[in-house]
Scaffold this motif. Structure first.
Motif, PDB file in Angstrom:
ATOM      1  N   THR A   1      -0.069   1.144  16.083  1.00  0.00           N
ATOM      2  CA  THR A   1      -0.075   2.426  15.934  1.00  0.00           C
ATOM      3  C   THR A   1       0.427   2.709  14.486  1.00  0.00           C
ATOM      4  O   THR A   1       1.249   2.011  13.802  1.00  0.00           O
ATOM      5  CB  THR A   1       0.740   3.341  16.930  1.00  0.00           C
ATOM      6  N   PRO A   2      -0.435   3.610  13.732  1.00  0.00           N
ATOM      7  CA  PRO A   2       0.195   4.162  12.428  1.00  0.00           C
ATOM      8  C   PRO A   2       1.655   4.810  12.530  1.00  0.00           C
ATOM      9  O   PRO A   2       1.912   5.684  13.515  1.00  0.00           O
ATOM     10  CB  PRO A   2      -0.807   4.989  11.838  1.00  0.00           C
ATOM     11  N   VAL A   3       2.579   4.502  11.421  1.00  0.00           N
ATOM     12  CA  VAL A   3       3.889   5.082  11.535  1.00  0.00           C
ATOM     13  C   VAL A   3       3.764   5.961  10.076  1.00  0.00           C
ATOM     14  O   VAL A   3       4.822   6.532   9.947  1.00  0.00           O
ATOM     15  CB  VAL A   3       5.059   3.930  11.505  1.00  0.00           C
ATOM     16  N   SER A   4       2.792   6.067   9.346  1.00  0.00           N
ATOM     17  CA  SER A   4       3.021   6.896   8.102  1.00  0.00           C
ATOM     18  C   SER A   4       1.438   7.364   7.964  1.00  0.00           C
ATOM     19  O   SER A   4       0.587   6.886   8.579  1.00  0.00           O
ATOM     20  CB  SER A   4       3.472   6.239   6.943  1.00  0.00           C
ATOM     21  N   GLN A   5       1.271   8.345   7.095  1.00  0.00           N
ATOM     22  CA  GLN A   5       0.052   9.038   6.506  1.00  0.00           C
ATOM     23  C   GLN A   5      -0.215   8.983   5.181  1.00  0.00           C
ATOM     24  O   GLN A   5       0.655   8.776   4.393  1.00  0.00           O
ATOM     25  CB  GLN A   5      -0.259  10.424   6.854  1.00  0.00           C
ATOM     26  N   ALA A   6      -1.528   8.387   4.591  1.00  0.00           N
ATOM     27  CA  ALA A   6      -1.589   8.377   3.455  1.00  0.00           C
ATOM     28  C   ALA A   6      -1.591   9.954   2.791  1.00  0.00           C
ATOM     29  O   ALA A   6      -2.435  10.605   2.991  1.00  0.00           O
ATOM     30  CB  ALA A   6      -3.139   7.576   3.142  1.00  0.00           C
ATOM     31  N   GLY A   7      -0.731  10.172   1.767  1.00  0.00           N
ATOM     32  CA  GLY A   7      -0.536  11.376   1.395  1.00  0.00           C
ATOM     33  C   GLY A   7      -1.679  11.969   0.578  1.00  0.00           C
ATOM     34  O   GLY A   7      -2.194  13.116   0.566  1.00  0.00           O
ATOM     35  N   ASN A   8      -2.579  11.215   0.076  1.00  0.00           N
ATOM     36  CA  ASN A   8      -3.937  11.689  -1.063  1.00  0.00           C
ATOM     37  C   ASN A   8      -4.670  12.469  -0.052  1.00  0.00           C
ATOM     38  O   ASN A   8      -5.648  13.241  -0.307  1.00  0.00           O
ATOM     39  CB  ASN A   8      -4.322  10.560  -1.578  1.00  0.00           C
ATOM     40  N   ALA A   9      -4.823  11.703   1.401  1.00  0.00           N
ATOM     41  CA  ALA A   9      -5.914  12.087   2.352  1.00  0.00           C
ATOM     42  C   ALA A   9      -5.577  13.458   2.949  1.00  0.00           C
ATOM     43  O   ALA A   9      -6.324  14.221   3.134  1.00  0.00           O
ATOM     44  CB  ALA A   9      -6.024  11.251   3.369  1.00  0.00           C
ATOM     45  N   ILE A  10      -4.269  13.800   2.850  1.00  0.00           N
ATOM     46  CA  ILE A  10      -3.668  15.110   3.378  1.00  0.00           C
ATOM     47  C   ILE A  10      -3.625  16.270   2.159  1.00  0.00           C
ATOM     48  O   ILE A  10      -4.207  17.236   2.359  1.00  0.00           O
ATOM     49  CB  ILE A  10      -2.313  15.024   3.997  1.00  0.00           C
ATOM     50  N   PHE A  11      -2.928  15.858   1.097  1.00  0.00           N
ATOM     51  CA  PHE A  11      -2.587  16.773   0.152  1.00  0.00           C
ATOM     52  C   PHE A  11      -3.544  16.826  -1.193  1.00  0.00           C
ATOM     53  O   PHE A  11      -3.518  17.892  -1.729  1.00  0.00           O
ATOM     54  CB  PHE A  11      -1.220  16.383  -0.359  1.00  0.00           C
TER      55      PHE A  11
ATOM     56  N   TYR B   1       4.758   9.813   3.198  1.00  0.00           N
ATOM     57  CA  TYR B   1       3.251   9.995   2.946  1.00  0.00           C
ATOM     58  C   TYR B   1       2.851   9.309   1.617  1.00  0.00           C
ATOM     59  O   TYR B   1       2.075   9.614   0.660  1.00  0.00           O
ATOM     60  CB  TYR B   1       3.406  11.344   2.389  1.00  0.00           C
ATOM     61  N   GLY B   2       3.538   8.308   1.369  1.00  0.00           N
ATOM     62  CA  GLY B   2       3.147   7.315   0.217  1.00  0.00           C
ATOM     63  C   GLY B   2       2.315   6.230   0.181  1.00  0.00           C
ATOM     64  O   GLY B   2       2.108   5.494  -0.428  1.00  0.00           O
ATOM     65  N   GLY B   3       1.798   6.108   1.573  1.00  0.00           N
ATOM     66  CA  GLY B   3       0.965   4.851   2.140  1.00  0.00           C
ATOM     67  C   GLY B   3       1.933   3.670   2.129  1.00  0.00           C
ATOM     68  O   GLY B   3       3.113   3.719   2.535  1.00  0.00           O
ATOM     69  N   SER B   4       1.458   2.489   1.545  1.00  0.00           N
ATOM     70  CA  SER B   4       2.265   1.376   1.461  1.00  0.00           C
ATOM     71  C   SER B   4       3.342   1.051   0.204  1.00  0.00           C
ATOM     72  O   SER B   4       4.307   0.724   0.293  1.00  0.00           O
ATOM     73  CB  SER B   4       1.209   0.315   1.446  1.00  0.00           C
TER      74      SER B   4
END
Length: 441
Positions: free
Chosen positions: A173-183, A136-139
């Motif tokens: 396809t994305p293999v991770s999520q940006a944590g700021n968008a979720i949390f 969940y850290g983005g890049s």
């Protein structure tokens, strides 16, 4: 026609060598199963095989990326399921503490539980995959994206990007999520507006030596939107705010809703405003609020309780701003720390818990939406994986049709060539022994 001895030998040797070469080529085909031992014999077929080999290798690379992508997505989905389970536990605890009968020990236990929940949430948000990458850290995936500070706040150290992998020709396809968008960027309140209670709703400050007294048990919200377009126009475009005042006077219980733009300070509403609706107040009623006097309601807020005689409870409705789920956890900790025993303390806790529950509901919506998107990505990756497997099998079949040996055919050719070579060798030996002197007596 006269054939010289040298020409005879050269012609016979050339024929023998050709037959040996053919037999050797057939022998290699039988031992390797490859019909294209010598590319010059079939340059078109050899070029087709090289092209198919390239396509098969590319598909193999895509399949490896696809497997890694599915592993990452599955881990993210599993982690968010754990987060959802934690949210349910927090909601249940908040509902339990939203009760006037809880005592200080109950609240202290709840504070301890919520502090542990906050640490657990940070741990889940800092989940790593098998390679040690923070999902969940983005890049910025090599350092923990969420860091719990000494004051209880949480800072996001990642970015807003998503890592992607190519799983097919022109398909990623994305293999991770940006944590700021979720949390971090979760709309507060009901997603459109928030309810903020005035501090004077709970306790009248002591003046002239008098003892401070409780002022009732009025709570408001979280409310809902009846017309989203009007709500967006008022709260987003016009930056409007609304103040709901519930009063207990000698004339009875009344309410007034005023609108305006500007800030609300510690003393209450400070913007130039005008009344948009007013009427008699009944505890537990819902107040429908229009944007202008006499207009159609575009939002509604539920109420509970009432102020004591001679006092007014005030609440501000303003545009919902993003708030982290970590802050909502901290808000619940603060609500439980507020204590109990007096109507004012219980009411403040009830209002704070109501606001926190609204925030938790918004986070649940974000969570479900994210999980749905991850599930869709997994399904897409699985479909592409199946398609790539079918293409690989087809390309392998095509390559086999071109390059693989037909054993019955090659065995027959080998036997024929072997027989022909033996016959040629025997004939060469016999002819080699002929000489005119053999017939002169």
């Amino acid at each position: 026609m006269r054939v010289s001895t040298q020409e005879f030998y050269q012609s016979s040797l050339y024929s023998l060598l050709n037959q040996q070469s053919t037999l050797n080529n057939l022998s290699q085909q039988l031992s390797t199963g490859n019909a294209l031992i010598n590319p010059t014999n079939d340059p078109v077929g050899n070029a087709q095989v090289l092209d198919l080999n390239t396509k098969i290798a590319n598909l193999g690379s895509y399949q490896q990326s696809n497997t890694y992508a599915q592993q990452g997505l599955s881990m993210s989905s599993s982690t968010l399921q754990s987060v959802g389970t934690l949210m349910n536990q927090v909601q249940q605890l908040a509902v339990q503490m939203n009760n006037a009968t809880v005592n200080s020990n109950d609240l202290q236990n709840a504070v301890t539980t919520m502090q542990g929940n906050l640490q657990q949430l940070v741990q889940l948000a800092n989940t790593q995959d098998a390679n040690g990458t923070y999902i969940y850290g983005g890049s910025n995936a090599q350092t923990p994206p969420f860091q719990l500070q000494s004051d209880g706040t949480v800072q996001y150290m990642g970015d807003s990007s998503q890592k992607t992998l190519q799983i097919g020709p022109g398909l990623t396809t994305p293999v991770s999520q940006a944590g700021n968008a979720i949390f971090m960027n979760v709309p507060a309140g009901n997603g459109t507006f928030t309810v903020t209670a005035s501090g004077s709703n709970y306790l009248i400050p002591a003046t002239s030596g008098a003892t401070a007294t409780d002022v009732g048990n009025t709570t408001l919200g979280p409310g809902s939107v009846l017309n989203q377009a009007t709500a967006d126009s008022q709260f987003v475009a016009d930056n409007a705010q609304y103040e709901v005042s519930i009063s207990n006077t000698s004339s009875g219980l009344t309410y007034t809703v005023s609108s305006g733009t500007g800030a609300v300070d510690s003393t209450g509403w400070s913007a130039s405003s005008g009344t948009v609706v007013s009427g008699t107040y009944t505890p537990g009623q819902s107040i429908n609020i229009p944007s202008t006097l006499g207009g159609s309601p575009f939002m509604t807020v539920s109420t509970n309780g009432q102020p004591v005689s001679g006092h007014t409870a005030q609440f501000t409705l303003a545009a919902a701003k993003p708030q982290s789920i970590f802050q909502t956890f901290s808000d619940l900790i603060a609500a439980f720390t507020g204590g109990s025993g007096s109507p004012g303390a219980n009411t403040r806790r009830s209002q704070d818990i109501s606001n926190a529950l609204a925030n938790l509901n918004q986070f649940q919506t974000t969570l479900l939406s994210t999980q749905a998107q991850i599930g869709s990505n997994i399904q897409q990756a699985q479909s592409v994986q199946s398609l790539n497997a079918n293409l690989t099998q087809q390309f392998q079949t095509d390559r086999g049709n071109i390059a693989d040996v037909s054993y019955p055919q090659v065995i027959t050719q080998f036997q024929e060539s072997s027989t022909a070579l033996q016959a040629a060798q025997k004939a060469f030996v016999q002819v080699q022994g002929l000489s005119l002197f053999n017939y002169i007596s």
